[in-house]
Design a protein around this motif. Structure first.
Motif, mmCIF file in Angstrom:
data_model
loop_
_atom_site.group_PDB
_atom_site.id
_atom_site.type_symbol
_atom_site.label_atom_id
_atom_site.label_comp_id
_atom_site.label_asym_id
_atom_site.label_seq_id
_atom_site.Cartn_x
_atom_site.Cartn_y
_atom_site.Cartn_z
ATOM 1 N N VAL A 149 0.904 -0.612 -0.058
ATOM 2 C CA VAL A 149 -0.164 -0.064 -0.276
ATOM 3 C C VAL A 149 1.007 1.325 -0.377
ATOM 4 O O VAL A 149 0.412 2.505 -0.682
ATOM 5 N N ASN A 150 1.605 0.702 0.220
ATOM 6 C CA ASN A 150 3.088 2.579 0.792
ATOM 7 C C ASN A 150 3.899 2.564 -0.647
ATOM 8 O O ASN A 150 4.619 3.328 -0.890
ATOM 9 N N GLY A 151 4.365 1.351 -1.675
ATOM 10 C CA GLY A 151 4.346 1.461 -3.023
ATOM 11 C C GLY A 151 6.059 1.408 -2.978
ATOM 12 O O GLY A 151 6.954 2.336 -3.513
ATOM 13 N N ASP A 152 6.649 0.756 -1.108
ATOM 14 C CA ASP A 152 8.337 0.781 -1.229
ATOM 15 C C ASP A 152 8.639 -0.484 -1.673
ATOM 16 O O ASP A 152 9.528 -0.813 -2.094
ATOM 17 N N GLY A 153 7.469 -1.580 -2.656
ATOM 18 C CA GLY A 153 8.108 -2.933 -3.300
ATOM 19 C C GLY A 153 7.859 -4.157 -2.032
ATOM 20 O O GLY A 153 8.721 -5.347 -2.044
ATOM 21 N N ARG A 154 7.720 -3.848 -0.698
ATOM 22 C CA ARG A 154 7.372 -4.675 0.436
ATOM 23 C C ARG A 154 5.731 -4.641 0.024
ATOM 24 O O ARG A 154 5.123 -3.487 0.694
ATOM 25 N N ALA A 155 5.315 -5.951 0.646
ATOM 26 C CA ALA A 155 3.680 -6.041 1.228
ATOM 27 C C ALA A 155 3.919 -5.511 2.309
ATOM 28 O O ALA A 155 4.284 -5.990 3.365
ATOM 29 N N ASP A 156 3.007 -5.016 2.140
ATOM 30 C CA ASP A 156 2.153 -5.371 3.495
ATOM 31 C C ASP A 156 1.129 -5.378 4.648
ATOM 32 O O ASP A 156 0.356 -6.208 3.219
ATOM 33 N N LEU A 157 0.752 -5.879 5.447
ATOM 34 C CA LEU A 157 -0.687 -6.131 6.320
ATOM 35 C C LEU A 157 -1.804 -5.326 6.392
ATOM 36 O O LEU A 157 -1.507 -4.561 6.776
ATOM 37 N N ILE A 158 -2.607 -5.787 5.803
ATOM 38 C CA ILE A 158 -4.152 -4.946 5.799
ATOM 39 C C ILE A 158 -5.365 -5.280 6.551
ATOM 40 O O ILE A 158 -5.840 -6.133 6.215
ATOM 41 N N ALA A 159 -4.903 -4.613 7.584
ATOM 42 C CA ALA A 159 -6.510 -5.088 8.368
ATOM 43 C C ALA A 159 -8.315 -3.345 8.288
ATOM 44 O O ALA A 159 -7.868 -3.188 8.428
ATOM 45 N N GLN A 160 -9.237 -4.738 7.384
ATOM 46 C CA GLN A 160 -10.311 -4.092 7.018
ATOM 47 C C GLN A 160 -11.650 -4.034 8.179
ATOM 48 O O GLN A 160 -11.953 -4.804 8.133
ATOM 49 N N ASN A 161 -11.826 -3.095 8.599
ATOM 50 C CA ASN A 161 -13.293 -2.932 9.467
ATOM 51 C C ASN A 161 -13.938 -2.511 8.698
ATOM 52 O O ASN A 161 -14.075 -2.167 7.720
ATOM 53 N N ASP A 162 -15.726 -2.553 9.814
ATOM 54 C CA ASP A 162 -16.610 -1.868 8.745
ATOM 55 C C ASP A 162 -16.504 -0.263 8.525
ATOM 56 O O ASP A 162 -16.694 0.255 7.693
#
Length: 453
Positions: A264-277
């Protein structure tokens, strides 16, 4: 009709894609939006809560008095109701459940909690899954799901949404029953870690979450990620194998709607995303650990059909995509937060087999793909909206095990992959259509827990 959602009977409910967009549902959210952790609850409490929650909704519809269970107003909603009930009752985990009824069966196989009808006595809190055409091969075998509330006198009693005759906007939550020996019952799915009515505590120790695949350290190789309720572990790929597991976070981190992996920040490394309501939280990757959770959005955001992550703008940053029955909304990434939700499409668009996100044109922007039993439709991204749906294939194409999207040819365009028990078929992308299906494998190949592609 590109969404291919005509009902076979008035009892039919939302039908599942065989590949599953991941979702992890819990009810105990702390105020900052990251779910609180604590000692495991006793199974009998969870099961009682499931039954109480389901029965409290009797007489309600998916459009009133609220906008529906997971925004399901206007679509078939039995699966959304059942997963909402599990969520409200505090079931953990609920990875993989979505608006399709068969997602419960896939969940059962993934968590080893599926029980065939014969030889199993259902328990209150289980999900009962139905096939209105038993023994008939089709691309959506599970047609309905409901919550078991009791078993007595040779019958199973259940409460479910979208039951009875009428349009999905007027059907109600009702209580019904059926003979335990009915051929319409495919089987039952127990909530993972809920145990039985013995009251034994559930076991939440050790890594149990379904692992993700993403390049978390930016070396160009996909790594394994195990996300638990209280920590996250990673096994880095060295190109010839996986390194030993390493703890990358000891923070409780998961979402009530979905859990994603993406850069999500475009630095080439995958990030973890927690989606709530009503919030989205992110743990960005440093290359050898995950930073503390930060809130990237406080907006109400979620799709009735599916929630996706993909770089739909083509700027190198992953965005959040909410797919509803008749609209698509996007929260684009700025690199440090998510922009307010914006509507990218007002078209009715969803598949009877699966809904995917992938760069099928090869232009660097993720597109939406609706896979039906005998057609594939695509809404390509312009970078700021989605084009009208276009038919890319009229071929019958789906896998008995799973359906995937990925660049299997290495030409920069995502292809469709149908995985069967003893064969794999592929429809490669030309950039504006899909080629005829071709068989890529004849060997028996499938996993009992999960299949990836």
């Amino acid at each position: 009709m590109f969404h291919a959602m005509s009902s076979r009977t008035s009892r039919n409910s939302k039908r599942l894609p065989r590949n599953v967009v991941s979702a992890l549902i819990l009810s105990l959210l702390i105020t900052v939006g990251v779910l609180a952790s604590g000692p495991p609850a006793h199974a009998v409490t969870v099961r009682d809560a499931i039954v109480t929650t389901a029965q409290s909704q009797l007489g309600k519809t998916n459009c009133s008095p609220h906008s529906g269970y997971y925004n399901s107003c206007g679509i078939h909603w039995c699966a959304n109701f059942a997963r909402w009930v599990w969520s409200q009752a505090g079931v953990t985990p609920v990875t993989g459940l979505n608006s399709w009824a068969q997602s419960f069966k896939v969940y059962g196989f993934a968590h080893n909690t599926y029980h065939a009808r014969s030889g199993y006595t259902p328990q209150p809190g289980d999900a009962v899954i139905f096939d209105w055409n038993p023994g008939q091969a089709d691309d959506h075998p599970i047609d309905h799901v409901a919550i078991v509330t009791a078993v007595s006198g040779g019958k199973v009693y259940y409460t479910g949404g979208n039951q009875g005759s009428g349009a999905p906007t007027v059907t109600q939550v009702t209580a019904e029953n059926m003979s335990l020996s009915s051929g319409y019952i495919d089987g039952y799915v127990s909530p993972a870690n809920a145990g039985s009515d013995s009251g034994a505590p559930s076991d939440d120790s050790g890594p149990k979450a379904v692992p993700g695949f993403a390049d978390v350290n930016g070396d160009g190789r996909s790594d394994l990620i195990a996300q638990n309720s209280t920590d996250t572990w990673v096994r880095l790929s060295n190109g010839a194998g996986y390194n030993a597991p390493a703890q990358w976070s000891n923070v409780a981190f998961y979402g009530s709607v979905a859990n994603h992996v993406g850069d999500v920040n475009g630095d080439g490394r995958a990030d973890l995303i927690a989606q709530n309501d009503y919030s989205v939280w992110v743990m960005t990757s440093t290359g050898n650990s995950f930073n503390a959770p930060t809130q990237w959005s406080a907006a109400h955001f979620g799709g009735a059909v599916a929630d996706h992550v993909g770089d739909i703008t083509g700027d190198g940053r992953a965005d959040l995509i909410a797919q509803n029955g008749s609209s698509v909304w996007v929260m684009t990434s700025t690199g440090s937060s998510l922009n307010a939700p914006a509507q990218w499409s007002t078209s009715a668009f969803y598949g009877s087999v699966a809904d995917h996100v992938g760069d099928i044109t090869g232009d660097g922007r993720a597109d939406l793909i609706a896979q039906n039993g005998s057609s594939v439709w695509v809404m390509t991204s312009t970078g700021s909206s989605l084009n009208a749906p276009a038919q890319w294939s009229t071929s019958a194409f789906y896998g008995s095990v799973a359906d995937h999207v990925g660049d299997i040819t290495g030409d920069g365009r995502a292809d469709l992959i149908a995985q069967n028990g003893s064969s794999v078929w592929v429809m490669t992308s030309t950039g504006s259509s899909l080629n005829a299906p071709a068989q890529w494998s004849t060997g028996a190949f499938h996993g009992t827990i999960a299949n990836h592609g």
